[in-house]
Motif scaffolding. Structure first.
Motif, PDB file in Angstrom:
ATOM      1  N   ILE A 120       2.580   7.080  11.083  1.00 44.69           N
ATOM      2  CA  ILE A 120       3.422   6.071  11.736  1.00 44.69           C
ATOM      3  C   ILE A 120       4.868   6.542  11.815  1.00 44.69           C
ATOM      4  O   ILE A 120       5.512   6.458  12.865  1.00 44.69           O
ATOM      5  N   ILE A 121       5.374   7.089  10.694  1.00 44.17           N
ATOM      6  CA  ILE A 121       6.766   7.550  10.705  1.00 44.17           C
ATOM      7  C   ILE A 121       6.959   8.612  11.782  1.00 44.17           C
ATOM      8  O   ILE A 121       7.932   8.595  12.529  1.00 44.17           O
ATOM      9  N   SER A 122       6.006   9.540  11.894  1.00 43.87           N
ATOM     10  CA  SER A 122       6.238  10.596  12.877  1.00 43.87           C
ATOM     11  C   SER A 122       6.006  10.096  14.299  1.00 43.87           C
ATOM     12  O   SER A 122       6.713  10.504  15.212  1.00 43.87           O
ATOM     13  N   ALA A 123       5.068   9.172  14.493  1.00 42.07           N
ATOM     14  CA  ALA A 123       4.847   8.660  15.853  1.00 42.07           C
ATOM     15  C   ALA A 123       6.036   7.828  16.340  1.00 42.07           C
ATOM     16  O   ALA A 123       6.353   7.819  17.528  1.00 42.07           O
ATOM     17  N   LEU A 124       6.723   7.142  15.417  1.00 45.72           N
ATOM     18  CA  LEU A 124       7.893   6.351  15.815  1.00 45.72           C
ATOM     19  C   LEU A 124       8.996   7.234  16.390  1.00 45.72           C
ATOM     20  O   LEU A 124       9.880   6.768  17.082  1.00 45.72           O
TER      21      LEU A 124
ATOM     22  N   PHE B  71       3.084  -0.425   2.066  1.00 43.06           N
ATOM     23  CA  PHE B  71       2.859  -0.295   0.631  1.00 43.06           C
ATOM     24  C   PHE B  71       2.483  -1.641   0.009  1.00 43.06           C
ATOM     25  O   PHE B  71       1.700  -1.712  -0.924  1.00 43.06           O
ATOM     26  N   ARG B  72       3.054  -2.718   0.565  1.00 34.30           N
ATOM     27  CA  ARG B  72       2.687  -4.054   0.077  1.00 34.30           C
ATOM     28  C   ARG B  72       1.224  -4.355   0.366  1.00 34.30           C
ATOM     29  O   ARG B  72       0.475  -4.781  -0.503  1.00 34.30           O
ATOM     30  N   LEU B  73       0.871  -4.159   1.650  1.00 29.84           N
ATOM     31  CA  LEU B  73      -0.502  -4.415   2.062  1.00 29.84           C
ATOM     32  C   LEU B  73      -1.471  -3.594   1.233  1.00 29.84           C
ATOM     33  O   LEU B  73      -2.547  -4.051   0.860  1.00 29.84           O
ATOM     34  N   SER B  74      -1.044  -2.357   0.938  1.00 33.24           N
ATOM     35  CA  SER B  74      -1.952  -1.429   0.268  1.00 33.24           C
ATOM     36  C   SER B  74      -2.341  -1.936  -1.107  1.00 33.24           C
ATOM     37  O   SER B  74      -3.390  -1.597  -1.628  1.00 33.24           O
ATOM     38  N   LYS B  75      -1.489  -2.786  -1.713  1.00 35.14           N
ATOM     39  CA  LYS B  75      -1.830  -3.304  -3.033  1.00 35.14           C
ATOM     40  C   LYS B  75      -3.149  -4.064  -2.985  1.00 35.14           C
ATOM     41  O   LYS B  75      -3.861  -4.157  -3.967  1.00 35.14           O
ATOM     42  N   ARG B  76      -3.446  -4.623  -1.795  1.00 40.05           N
ATOM     43  CA  ARG B  76      -4.676  -5.392  -1.679  1.00 40.05           C
ATOM     44  C   ARG B  76      -5.876  -4.538  -1.289  1.00 40.05           C
ATOM     45  O   ARG B  76      -7.006  -4.873  -1.591  1.00 40.05           O
ATOM     46  N   PHE B  77      -5.604  -3.443  -0.545  1.00 38.81           N
ATOM     47  CA  PHE B  77      -6.738  -2.725   0.015  1.00 38.81           C
ATOM     48  C   PHE B  77      -6.973  -1.337  -0.567  1.00 38.81           C
ATOM     49  O   PHE B  77      -7.999  -0.742  -0.334  1.00 38.81           O
ATOM     50  N   VAL B  78      -5.978  -0.818  -1.285  1.00 35.45           N
ATOM     51  CA  VAL B  78      -6.156   0.541  -1.769  1.00 35.45           C
ATOM     52  C   VAL B  78      -6.779   0.525  -3.149  1.00 35.45           C
ATOM     53  O   VAL B  78      -6.362  -0.220  -4.029  1.00 35.45           O
ATOM     54  N   PHE B  79      -7.780   1.350  -3.285  1.00 32.74           N
ATOM     55  CA  PHE B  79      -8.552   1.389  -4.506  1.00 32.74           C
ATOM     56  C   PHE B  79      -8.245   2.685  -5.241  1.00 32.74           C
ATOM     57  O   PHE B  79      -8.477   3.768  -4.735  1.00 32.74           O
ATOM     58  N   TYR B  80      -7.624   2.583  -6.420  1.00 36.99           N
ATOM     59  CA  TYR B  80      -7.333   3.799  -7.174  1.00 36.99           C
ATOM     60  C   TYR B  80      -8.385   4.002  -8.248  1.00 36.99           C
ATOM     61  O   TYR B  80      -8.799   3.050  -8.891  1.00 36.99           O
ATOM     62  N   GLN B  81      -8.781   5.269  -8.405  1.00 35.84           N
ATOM     63  CA  GLN B  81      -9.824   5.562  -9.388  1.00 35.84           C
ATOM     64  C   GLN B  81      -9.324   5.356 -10.815  1.00 35.84           C
ATOM     65  O   GLN B  81      -8.204   5.694 -11.110  1.00 35.84           O
TER      66      GLN B  81
ATOM     67  N   LEU C 164      11.024  -1.020   7.223  1.00 36.69           N
ATOM     68  CA  LEU C 164      10.246  -2.258   7.121  1.00 36.69           C
ATOM     69  C   LEU C 164       8.754  -1.976   7.206  1.00 36.69           C
ATOM     70  O   LEU C 164       7.964  -2.500   6.414  1.00 36.69           O
ATOM     71  N   ILE C 165       8.368  -1.127   8.176  1.00 37.14           N
ATOM     72  CA  ILE C 165       6.942  -0.837   8.337  1.00 37.14           C
ATOM     73  C   ILE C 165       6.393  -0.142   7.103  1.00 37.14           C
ATOM     74  O   ILE C 165       5.329  -0.493   6.586  1.00 37.14           O
ATOM     75  N   THR C 166       7.153   0.838   6.590  1.00 32.62           N
ATOM     76  CA  THR C 166       6.691   1.561   5.407  1.00 32.62           C
ATOM     77  C   THR C 166       6.549   0.613   4.215  1.00 32.62           C
ATOM     78  O   THR C 166       5.545   0.644   3.501  1.00 32.62           O
ATOM     79  N   ALA C 167       7.553  -0.246   4.026  1.00 25.06           N
ATOM     80  CA  ALA C 167       7.497  -1.189   2.906  1.00 25.06           C
ATOM     81  C   ALA C 167       6.295  -2.123   3.065  1.00 25.06           C
ATOM     82  O   ALA C 167       5.567  -2.377   2.105  1.00 25.06           O
ATOM     83  N   ALA C 168       6.085  -2.610   4.294  1.00 25.54           N
ATOM     84  CA  ALA C 168       4.964  -3.515   4.547  1.00 25.54           C
ATOM     85  C   ALA C 168       3.644  -2.823   4.234  1.00 25.54           C
ATOM     86  O   ALA C 168       2.739  -3.425   3.642  1.00 25.54           O
TER      87      ALA C 168
ATOM     88  N   LEU D  19     -12.903   5.184  -1.910  1.00 21.02           N
ATOM     89  CA  LEU D  19     -12.287   6.225  -2.724  1.00 21.02           C
ATOM     90  C   LEU D  19     -11.248   7.011  -1.927  1.00 21.02           C
ATOM     91  O   LEU D  19     -10.385   7.668  -2.484  1.00 21.02           O
ATOM     92  N   LEU D  20     -11.358   6.928  -0.613  1.00 21.32           N
ATOM     93  CA  LEU D  20     -10.430   7.658   0.240  1.00 21.32           C
ATOM     94  C   LEU D  20      -9.188   6.820   0.569  1.00 21.32           C
ATOM     95  O   LEU D  20      -8.248   7.297   1.184  1.00 21.32           O
ATOM     96  N   SER D  21      -9.195   5.546   0.125  1.00 25.23           N
ATOM     97  CA  SER D  21      -8.111   4.655   0.578  1.00 25.23           C
ATOM     98  C   SER D  21      -6.701   5.118   0.186  1.00 25.23           C
ATOM     99  O   SER D  21      -5.781   4.935   0.981  1.00 25.23           O
ATOM    100  N   PRO D  22      -6.498   5.739  -0.989  1.00 24.74           N
ATOM    101  CA  PRO D  22      -5.125   6.220  -1.249  1.00 24.74           C
ATOM    102  C   PRO D  22      -4.693   7.274  -0.225  1.00 24.74           C
ATOM    103  O   PRO D  22      -3.555   7.258   0.238  1.00 24.74           O
ATOM    104  N   THR D  23      -5.624   8.180   0.140  1.00 21.61           N
ATOM    105  CA  THR D  23      -5.307   9.180   1.151  1.00 21.61           C
ATOM    106  C   THR D  23      -5.019   8.508   2.490  1.00 21.61           C
ATOM    107  O   THR D  23      -4.104   8.892   3.213  1.00 21.61           O
ATOM    108  N   THR D  24      -5.821   7.494   2.814  1.00 18.48           N
ATOM    109  CA  THR D  24      -5.624   6.794   4.080  1.00 18.48           C
ATOM    110  C   THR D  24      -4.242   6.156   4.137  1.00 18.48           C
ATOM    111  O   THR D  24      -3.579   6.184   5.174  1.00 18.48           O
ATOM    112  N   LEU D  25      -3.800   5.627   3.005  1.00 17.67           N
ATOM    113  CA  LEU D  25      -2.465   5.016   2.970  1.00 17.67           C
ATOM    114  C   LEU D  25      -1.405   6.073   3.281  1.00 17.67           C
ATOM    115  O   LEU D  25      -0.576   5.898   4.170  1.00 17.67           O
ATOM    116  N   VAL D  26      -1.445   7.189   2.552  1.00 21.02           N
ATOM    117  CA  VAL D  26      -0.455   8.248   2.765  1.00 21.02           C
ATOM    118  C   VAL D  26      -0.526   8.744   4.209  1.00 21.02           C
ATOM    119  O   VAL D  26       0.493   8.870   4.896  1.00 21.02           O
TER     120      VAL D  26
END
Lengths: 290, 267
Positions: free
Chosen positions: A219-223, A280-290, A274-278, A206-213
């Motif tokens: 990542i953006i800020s660490a780069l 969001f793509r990956l997230s389609k498989r792992f993110v669970f929306y209520q 590229l990383i951000t797009a990747a 249930l936390l996966s959408p938050t984990t994605l954001v």
């Protein structure tokens, strides 16, 4: 209500003018400049992809970008792991005052300046008289050459960065956890689920959408890490803690290679996109929306 | 439950401890600043390091510069974001959603990509190495505009009609009806701008050359460079002084700050 057609534009003028001049034009200019050789003094000269070729071959650039990627992987994993773990521990069950104390104490480093933090951390990690090595000596661990060895310095940059920034992900996770309805847990308890199973089977999905954001933002800020390595190690020893942004800074403002610096900026942006797009793509498989 | 509390307490020691050590070391005699084990409680606080900071660094000027930059950027962001946010939320015009998307998209562009052209622009405008170079480019804010739009969207459009019937001009409607109702949003924009720009290091490092235009973080880093590892309590006294405003904002604006850091990011 009838309104004058120009009216909205009056309200928008400061923002549009400001962004046009200081963001949009510079973005375009940066891309154009990446194809020119320019040192401010002589006239700009069109060089095609030469800047890109040159920076791609520079060992310093290669090392710095590699350092940055490694830094992002380690720092973001630590930042998210620590933040998630601590957020799960701060629950409703704690007394209110203790909850708000922990919440405040844990995101507190976020309000300090990275430059000041790096200054005092430099003393804490001093090899001879730093508190960190003193604490380690109490555990019988021999003193570590934190800021004088390549691995030590890299570790310090990661630790200091994570120390200051995990609070941001922590706040995001707290928000995400608060949005999980308590009934979900109650239902699971009735089914005989215990703490650990609830965490793995309810909280984490249930936390996966938050984990994605949280991971995209981390990542953006660490780069873009700059302040910590600049103040703590200046990129050294050697190039061991030089980062992508440090190289952009040095290329532009110390070597006056504005075209090459722009090319580096463009490359960094492409990597971020590229990383951000990747993700969001990956997230389609792992993110669970209520 | 005790296990939880113990882990959280250890984490809290890690976040607060280094700052407490900095405070206690800044209150020790410079000659004792390297003593180990470190004493966390300065039984005989000594303020010579604080006096020294003012001697070795033009502290007054640094604070003034930082305050001017931070204050004007915060005010500028609040004003421009309120105006733009209002237009996006409550006014009708052509190309609204396209324009809003462009503004949102600028949030994703890292500062480092635009810094070279912005530096050249600033030079071209003849304001390089002045405080204006730090203030003007920082005023337009995509995030602030986004946040204020959210706030104004939450307010009913009927208010504008009522005000118009009473003969209020559109400007008056914004100024006296809508803007005051959006104060909580403005406070978030202001506090976030304060926190970010008070602590900012990268842009001032590039835009300013003369020490008289340095902001606090730059001044402290240069002080540290000058002193080597000589007497750290003086450097740390400067660090503590620079943290005071951030600390005050943290204490009084914690809720607002937290809301701001996480708002608009969604769940």
């Amino acid at each position: 209500m009838k309104q004058q057609r120009w009216l909205p534009w009056v309200f928008l003028a400061p923002t549009i003018a400001g962004m046009g001049i200081f963001t949009l034009i510079p973005i375009v200019a940066s891309i154009v400049l990446a194809f020119f050789h320019w040192d401010i003094i002589s006239a700009p000269e069109f060089v095609g992809f030469a800047n890109f070729a040159e920076v791609a071959q520079s060992p310093t650039v290669q090392v710095s970008f590699l350092n940055t990627i490694l830094f992002v992987v380690v720092a973001v994993a630590l930042q998210l792991g620590i933040a998630l773990g601590l957020a799960v521990l701060v629950t409703e069950k704690l007394p209110n005052w203790l909850r708000s104390f922990f919440r405040s104490a844990l995101f507190f480093p976020l309000v300090l300046s990275a430059a000041s933090v790096s200054i005092f951390m430099k003393y804490l990690f001093n090899e001879k008289f730093g508190v960190v090595n003193w604490l380690l000596s109490l555990l019988n661990i021999p003193s570590v050459p934190w800021l004088t060895s390549p691995t030590g310095s890299a570790a310090v940059i990661v630790l200091v960065y994570v120390w200051q920034n995990f609070g941001f992900s922590f706040l995001l996770f707290l928000g995400g956890l608060a949005s999980i309805p308590t009934e979900t847990y109650e239902a699971a308890s009735l089914d005989g689920a215990t703490g650990w199973r609830k965490l793995v089977q309810i909280t984490l999905p249930l936390l996966s959408p938050t984990t994605l954001v949280a991971s995209v933002m981390a990542i953006i800020s660490a780069l873009q890490v700059f302040d910590q390595p600049y103040v703590l190690t200046g990129g050294g020893p050697g190039d061991s803690t030089r980062t992508a942004v440090m190289v952009i800074f040095e290329t532009a403002f110390q070597r006056l290679e504005f075209g090459q610096a722009s090319a580096l900026g463009v490359i960094l942006t492409i990597i971020i996109m590229l990383i951000t797009a990747a993700q969001f793509r990956l997230s389609k498989r792992f993110v669970f929306y209520q | 439950m005790t296990g939880r509390i113990v882990i959280l307490a250890i984490a809290a020691v890690f976040t607060i401890g280094p700052v407490l050590w900095t405070l206690s070391t800044s209150l020790r005699l410079p000659s004792e600043s390297f003593n180990l084990p470190p004493s966390f409680i300065p039984w005989n606080p000594d303020f010579t390091s604080y006096a020294q900071v003012f001697k070795q660094l033009n502290m007054g000027l640094l604070v003034l510069n930082s305050a001017l930059v931070t204050g004007l950027v915060a005010l500028g962001q609040m004003a421009s974001a309120a105006l733009a946010g209002y237009a996006f939320a409550q006014l009708e015009f052509k190309g609204k959603s396209a324009l809003f998307s462009v503004i949102l998209a600028t949030m994703m562009v890292p500062l480092q990509v635009t810094i070279v052209p912005v530096f050249l622009l600033i030079r071209g405008m003849g304001i390089s190495d002045t405080l204006l170079a730090l203030i003007i480019p920082a005023i337009p804010t995509a995030f602030g505009t986004f946040l204020m739009r959210q706030y104004f969207l939450g307010l009913p459009p009927d208010l504008a009609e009522a005000a118009a019937i009473d003969g209020a001009t559109p400007w008056r409607t914004f100024r006296s009806v809508y803007a005051p109702l959006a104060m909580p949003g403005l406070a978030i924009v202001g506090i976030l701008a304060f926190n970010y720009h008070w602590n900012e290091f990268f842009r001032p490092l590039i835009m300013t050359i003369s020490e008289q235009n340095f902001t606090l973080p730059l001044g402290l880093v240069s002080l540290q460079g000058n002193m080597g590892t000589g007497s750290i309590s003086v450097v740390l006294a400067g660090v503590i002084l620079s943290m005071i405003p951030a600390f005050v904002v943290f204490i009084f604006g914690q809720r607002t700050l937290r809301a701001g850091l996480t708002s608009g990011i969604g769940k």
